[in-house]
Scaffold this active site. Structure first.
Site, PDB file in Angstrom:
ATOM      1  N   SER A   1       0.857  -1.218   0.026  1.00 35.15           N
ATOM      2  CA  SER A   1       0.063  -0.101  -0.063  1.00 35.15           C
ATOM      3  C   SER A   1       0.814   1.495   0.128  1.00 35.15           C
ATOM      4  O   SER A   1       0.228   2.193  -0.236  1.00 35.15           O
ATOM      5  CB  SER A   1      -1.084  -0.133   1.261  1.00 35.15           C
TER       6      SER A   1
ATOM      7  N   HIS B   1      -5.516  -4.308   0.251  1.00 33.16           N
ATOM      8  CA  HIS B   1      -5.627  -3.017  -0.591  1.00 33.16           C
ATOM      9  C   HIS B   1      -6.128  -3.551  -2.129  1.00 33.16           C
ATOM     10  O   HIS B   1      -6.017  -2.781  -2.895  1.00 33.16           O
ATOM     11  CB  HIS B   1      -4.555  -2.602  -0.777  1.00 33.16           C
TER      12      HIS B   1
ATOM     13  N   LYS C   1     -11.750  -1.199   4.197  1.00 29.65           N
ATOM     14  CA  LYS C   1     -11.239  -0.329   3.061  1.00 29.65           C
ATOM     15  C   LYS C   1     -12.052  -0.016   2.005  1.00 29.65           C
ATOM     16  O   LYS C   1     -13.125   0.615   2.163  1.00 29.65           O
ATOM     17  CB  LYS C   1      -9.882  -0.746   2.739  1.00 29.65           C
TER      18      LYS C   1
HETATM   19  C1  LIG Z   1      -4.759  -1.784   6.599  1.00 30.68           C
HETATM   20  C2  LIG Z   1      -4.047  -3.119   6.361  1.00 30.68           C
HETATM   21  C3  LIG Z   1      -4.250  -4.298   7.319  1.00 30.68           C
HETATM   22  C4  LIG Z   1      -5.217  -4.294   8.192  1.00 30.68           C
HETATM   23  O1  LIG Z   1      -6.555  -4.025   7.885  1.00 30.68           O
HETATM   24  P1  LIG Z   1      -7.808  -3.469   8.931  1.00 30.68           P
HETATM   25  O2  LIG Z   1      -9.121  -4.293   8.696  1.00 30.68           O
HETATM   26  O3  LIG Z   1      -7.909  -2.266   8.897  1.00 30.68           O
HETATM   27  O4  LIG Z   1      -7.199  -4.178  10.437  1.00 30.68           O
HETATM   28  C5  LIG Z   1      -3.885  -5.667   6.789  1.00 30.68           C
HETATM   29  N1  LIG Z   1      -2.898  -5.707   5.742  1.00 30.68           N
HETATM   30  C6  LIG Z   1      -2.643  -4.594   4.968  1.00 30.68           C
HETATM   31  C7  LIG Z   1      -1.724  -4.744   4.004  1.00 30.68           C
HETATM   32  C8  LIG Z   1      -3.330  -3.360   5.431  1.00 30.68           C
HETATM   33  O5  LIG Z   1      -2.828  -2.271   4.554  1.00 30.68           O
END
Ligand SMILES: *Cc1c(COP(=O)(O)O)cnc(C)c1O
Length: 410
Positions: free
Chosen positions: A190, A218, A249
């Site tokens: 990301s 992502h 997300k």
């Molecule tokens: C944001 C993120 C997570 C965690 O996701 P959440 O549901 O917000 O806990 C896991 N892996 C990656 C690569 C992330 O960017």
């Protein structure tokens, strides 16, 4: 007691000294008007801003079908689930969401966690219990939640250089062919917005008899014909043993999950403390997430995904045309390289104060020192006027601060 207070103060002072102390920007997003929001400044005054660094990539956090599903479940059943999954906290909404996710990834089963962070941490650490002697091969740039899961499990681990399949092969070849193995990686990283080599890693996994664990956080909702991620887009989804995703997300709600074979899910469900000993998601959250996943699987999702990619391309093209040092790997993430933590923070402050543009500076330790950046996340709800405002502001600031305009080769 002062000796404890002194230690706390010293720990915070270290962050201030290194320029890593985090300040949260207090914003209120206005439903129906994303990406617009109101920023409440430390002095209590308010300013209208546009959010340019959110992870609600498709604006699903304000989608009518998602909100309707949440209202419906809330009115039907109340606020919380009232228990862990094992003790009174499994509802029809949790079951529906898991069925929706299993179908999304064409796996036998799915398991919902409090977040994708917890899903990564709980699953990776628990796999060590299920496979004694498991060696985990982990990409050097894996997310903190995977690093934590790999570390907490306590067994053997090998870190391969980011996206370097030759290095991964070397490490696999050195280990006992009989040892159980798992390769953990991401489909989109990301911070740079670059893609993991899914096909090549699955090839290696086959050759060396390893399992694959792919974080598609992502990518879910955003790539592939039904929004199942980059592995779906590339026709590799059936080759990945365990897929991890978030509901927070692109799906715009909250929670995380894994999708895998029925027996894998059964084992994680039965052994992972991070799944067992915590209250299940509120039913309204599960209902909203399921509605979002369902919507993005269909034609509505296809058009949102196309708009999303178009917006990202437009923003990149315009920033590049001004010679800004863009990191471009062809994904929806638009990082602009600054390379200095003080400049990065200053640019972010000026964008917010003077232009009403909110983009959080990304500094060490989230990215290596010297690669500090502003990371923009365009979405279908960022229209031409928002893009115009952003591009003009960046152009003005780049001149004002006399920053380099050399093209950075990605
Ligand atoms: C944001 C993120 C997570 C965690 O996701 P959440 O549901 O917000 O806990 C896991 N892996 C990656 C690569 C992330 O960017």
């Amino acid at each position: 007691m002062t000796r404890y207070d002194d230690a706390i103060d010293a720990s915070l002072q270290r962050l201030h000294d290194e320029g890593r102390y985090r300040t949260f920007i207090d914003i209120a997003r206005a439903q129906g008007h994303f990406p617009h929001a109101v920023w409440t400044k430390p002095d209590g005054s308010r300013k209208d801003i546009t959010v340019w660094c959110g992870n609600d990539y498709l604006g699903m956090g304000q989608h009518p079908e998602v909100l309707a599903a949440m209202h419906e479940a809330l009115d039907a059943t109340g606020a919380g689930s009232g228990g862990t999954r094992n003790i009174s906290g499994t509802t029809v909404w949790h079951k529906r969401l898991e069925a929706e996710l299993a179908d999304l990834h064409r796996k036998e089963a799915a398991l919902v966690f409090t977040s994708a962070y917890i899903a990564n941490d709980a699953t990776l650490s628990t796999l060590r219990v299920i496979f004694p002697g498991l060696i985990i091969y982990s990409d050097a740039l894996n997310h903190a939640s995977m690093i934590e899961g790999v570390r907490r499990g306590g067994g053997e681990k090998r870190i391969f250089r980011h996206n370097d399949v030759a290095h991964l092969r070397e490490l696999l070849a050195k280990d006992d062919p009989a040892a159980p193995k798992l390769i953990a990686f991401e489909s989109i990283y990301s911070m740079d917005g670059d893609f993991g080599p899914i096909r090549e890693i699955c090839d290696l996994a086959e050759e060396f008899g390893a399992l694959t664990y792919l974080d598609e956080v992502h990518a879910v909702g955003m790539y592939g014909p039904r929004g199942a991620g980059v592995a779906e887009r590339d026709g590799q989804m059936h080759r990945v043993d365990i897929i991890n995703g978030t509901l927070a997300k692109a799906y715009g709600v909250f929670g995380g999950y894994i999708a895998a074979s029925a027996r894998t899910v059964d084992a994680i469900r039965s052994y992972a403390p991070g799944f067992i000993f915590t209250t299940s998601l509120p039913p309204a959250v599960a209902a909203g997430a399921a509605a979002s996943v369902r919507f993005l699987k269909g034609q509505g999702g296809v058009s949102l995904r196309e708009m999303h990619q178009t917006q990202a391309r437009i923003l990149k093209t315009r920033l590049k045309a001004m010679g800004l040092p863009l990191i471009d790997h062809g994904s929806h993430i638009v990082p602009v390289h600054v390379g200095n933590p003080v400049h990065c923070k200053m640019l972010s402050d000026m964008l917010l104060e003077d232009h009403g543009i909110y983009v959080q500076p990304i500094n060490f330790p989230t990215v290596p020192r010297g690669t500090e950046r502003l990371r923009f996340t365009p979405s279908p709800v960022h229209g031409p006027s928002e893009i115009d405002t952003l591009v003009r502001a960046m152009d003005a600031l780049w001149s004002h601060c006399a920053l380099n305009r050399a093209e950075r080769v990605a």
